[in-house]
Design a protein around this motif. Structure first.
Motif, short mmCIF file in Angstrom:
data_model
loop_
_atom_site.label_atom_id
_atom_site.label_comp_id
_atom_site.label_asym_id
_atom_site.label_seq_id
_atom_site.Cartn_x
_atom_site.Cartn_y
_atom_site.Cartn_z
N ASP A 198 0.88 -1.17 0.00
CA ASP A 198 0.00 0.00 0.00
C ASP A 198 0.91 1.22 0.00
OD1 ASP A 198 -1.66 2.13 0.36
OD2 ASP A 198 -2.64 1.40 2.17
N PRO A 199 1.04 1.91 -1.16
CA PRO A 199 2.01 3.02 -1.26
C PRO A 199 1.51 4.36 -0.73
CG PRO A 199 0.96 2.65 -3.38
CD PRO A 199 0.38 1.63 -2.44
N MET A 200 0.24 4.42 -0.32
CA MET A 200 -0.31 5.64 0.28
C MET A 200 -1.08 5.21 1.52
SD MET A 200 -1.53 7.67 -3.16
CE MET A 200 -0.42 7.75 -4.58
N CYS A 201 -0.35 4.69 2.51
CA CYS A 201 -0.96 3.86 3.56
C CYS A 201 -1.70 4.62 4.64
CB CYS A 201 0.08 2.94 4.17
SG CYS A 201 1.28 3.78 5.24
N GLY A 202 -1.48 5.94 4.76
CA GLY A 202 -2.18 6.69 5.82
C GLY A 202 -1.98 6.05 7.17
N ASP A 261 4.28 5.86 2.86
CA ASP A 261 3.58 7.14 2.70
C ASP A 261 4.65 8.22 2.75
OD1 ASP A 261 0.28 7.80 3.30
OD2 ASP A 261 1.69 9.48 3.24
N LYS A 262 4.38 9.35 2.11
CA LYS A 262 5.38 10.43 2.18
C LYS A 262 5.16 11.33 3.40
CE LYS A 262 3.19 13.94 -0.76
NZ LYS A 262 3.40 14.85 -1.91
N ASP A 263 4.04 11.10 4.11
CA ASP A 263 3.69 11.91 5.29
C ASP A 263 4.21 11.22 6.55
OD1 ASP A 263 2.48 13.19 7.43
OD2 ASP A 263 0.52 13.36 6.47
N ALA A 264 5.24 11.79 7.15
CA ALA A 264 5.87 11.18 8.34
C ALA A 264 4.89 11.11 9.51
CB ALA A 264 7.11 11.99 8.74
N PHE A 265 4.00 12.10 9.61
CA PHE A 265 3.01 12.13 10.69
C PHE A 265 2.05 10.95 10.57
CE2 PHE A 265 -1.05 13.98 12.44
CZ PHE A 265 -0.64 14.01 13.77
N ALA A 266 1.58 10.69 9.33
CA ALA A 266 0.68 9.55 9.09
C ALA A 266 1.40 8.24 9.39
CB ALA A 266 0.18 9.56 7.65
N PHE A 290 5.58 7.73 -3.34
CA PHE A 290 5.29 6.71 -4.34
C PHE A 290 5.78 7.13 -5.73
CE2 PHE A 290 1.94 4.89 -7.32
CZ PHE A 290 2.52 3.63 -7.39
N PHE A 291 5.65 8.42 -6.04
CA PHE A 291 6.00 8.90 -7.37
C PHE A 291 7.52 8.88 -7.63
CE2 PHE A 291 1.92 11.56 -6.89
CZ PHE A 291 1.15 10.47 -7.25
#
Length: 385
Positions: A198-202, A261-266, A290-291
């Motif tokens: 899952d490349p945008m795992c939240g 995910d690129k969001d460290a907080f998530a 992901f990109f």
């Protein structure tokens, strides 16, 4: 030996066939598929098992009576006549949920209030005291379903919705429902036969549900409580037998699940949730855009993700974002089967890939499509030859 009785399991739109399949595998009889629900028969132990082990059920209801109603007074009298003292004590608490499909009865909250009044009045008249209302942790949760003039009254054996698995300690802004996440994975056909990403795992829901599917871990093992645990006839010994039997069916998983995910907080939240579910050894969590990524293994892989729709999470250029999804899959992920769910049909066109499957689902109230892209090694023409 306890007798079988009818039950109704509620689910999300598009997951009815999956739920029927789960119930069949668990041993249900007389299965009938409806819209957002499946009815079936089983005994008390089976009711416990469905609540513990069904990934796509939201509620498991036990109907106790059905009758015709034509006025609000009919409803009050017939609810009052039910022997509620068989199901709870006068010093207990209750909550009523109602769903209404009727021209005559149109306000579900009013139906809930009228039902509550009838139950409370019966206890006060017969025993001199009345149960309280507790919407969060009632002794008894009651479901009233009105379809035109037919009123069905059920006991809610689940309590809080079964998507509340019990492992989630942290949430992101637009988390996916756990039942929907499990349903999506099951619709893809992935059950642990290869790597998963899952490349945008939240907050990590899809990866967590995938690990539980791969290891055959009961989805509701981490829950604090089910509705049936406060019923007068709750058989704790029987429940422990059911739970132990389910635990014996847990299996090992020999591939890898990647959550990025690129969001460290998530990602901090995802790690906390995965740790809470005791699944850290199966899921590799990393900060990654992901990109700017590519597949790092020769092995085949499933990609399953829930990108932003520009609804709860907004983006500056949603169409360019979806275009980048297509470019990244083409460039960096040969030999993968990629699935994504979105409600943004205009942005979906910008992916630039032809989906081999499209499945209609709802993410909350948003009509959505789950789409599949087959990313071949080399050209598609060579693959066909």
């Amino acid at each position: 030996m306890t007798k079988n009785f009818k039950m109704v399991a509620k689910t999300l739109y598009g997951l009815e066939e999956l739920l029927a399949q789960e119930l069949r595998q668990l041993g249900a009889s007389n299965i009938e598929i409806g819209t957002r629900n499946v009815s079936f028969e089983g005994d008390t132990g089976f009711m416990y098992k469905v609540n513990l082990c069904c990934r796509t059920a939201i509620k498991v209801l036990k109907p106790i009576t059905a009758f015709n109603i034509f006025t609000e007074e009919d409803l009050y009298k017939k609810i009052y006549a039910i022997p509620w003292e068989h199901y709870m004590e006068a010093d207990g608490s209750l909550a009523v949920d109602s769903t209404v499909y009727s021209e005559k009865f149109t306000h579900s909250q009013y139906i809930s209030l009228k039902t509550k009044d009838a139950i409370v009045d019966r206890f006060r008249d017969k025993e001199g005291e009345r149960p309280d209302v507790d919407l969060d942790h009632p002794t008894l949760r009651i479901n009233v379903h009105i379809d035109r003039n037919i009123c069905t009254v059920s006991l809610d054996s689940s309590g809080a919705s079964l998507h509340k698995r019990g492992y989630k300690v942290e949430n992101t802004l637009a988390p996916i429902n756990e039942v929907l996440a499990a349903g999506i994975i099951m619709l893809t056909g992935w059950s642990g036969q290869c790597d998963f990403m899952d490349p945008m795992c939240g907050s990590g829901t899809i990866a967590t549900e995938a690990a539980m599917i791969a290891c055959n871990i009961p989805p509701n093992l981490n829950r604090d409580e089910f509705g049936f645990e406060t019923w007068p006839d709750f058989d704790v010994d029987l429940y422990e037998v059911i739970e132990n039997a389910a635990l014996k069916k847990i299996k090992d998983f020999h591939f890898k699940i990647y959550a990025s995910d690129k969001d460290a907080f998530a990602l901090r939240k995802a790690k906390a949730n995965i740790k809470s579910a005791n699944l850290s050894e199966f899921i590799e969590v990393k900060e990654q855009d992901f990109f700017e990524s590519k597949k790092e293994t020769e092995r085949s892989m499933f990609i399953v993700f829930n990108p932003p729709y520009d609804e709860r999470l907004s983006l500056d250029d949603i169409e360019a974002f979806y275009g980048s999804i297509g470019n990244t899959l083409k460039r960096g992920y040969p030999g993968t089967q990629a699935w994504m769910i979105t409600s943004n049909m205009e942005a979906l066109k910008r992916v630039g890939l032809r989906p081999s499957r499209r499945i209609k689902l709802y993410n909350g109230k948003l009509e959505s499509k789950l789409v599949r892209y087959d990313m071949y090694e080399g050209s598609k023409k060579a693959k066909k030859n």
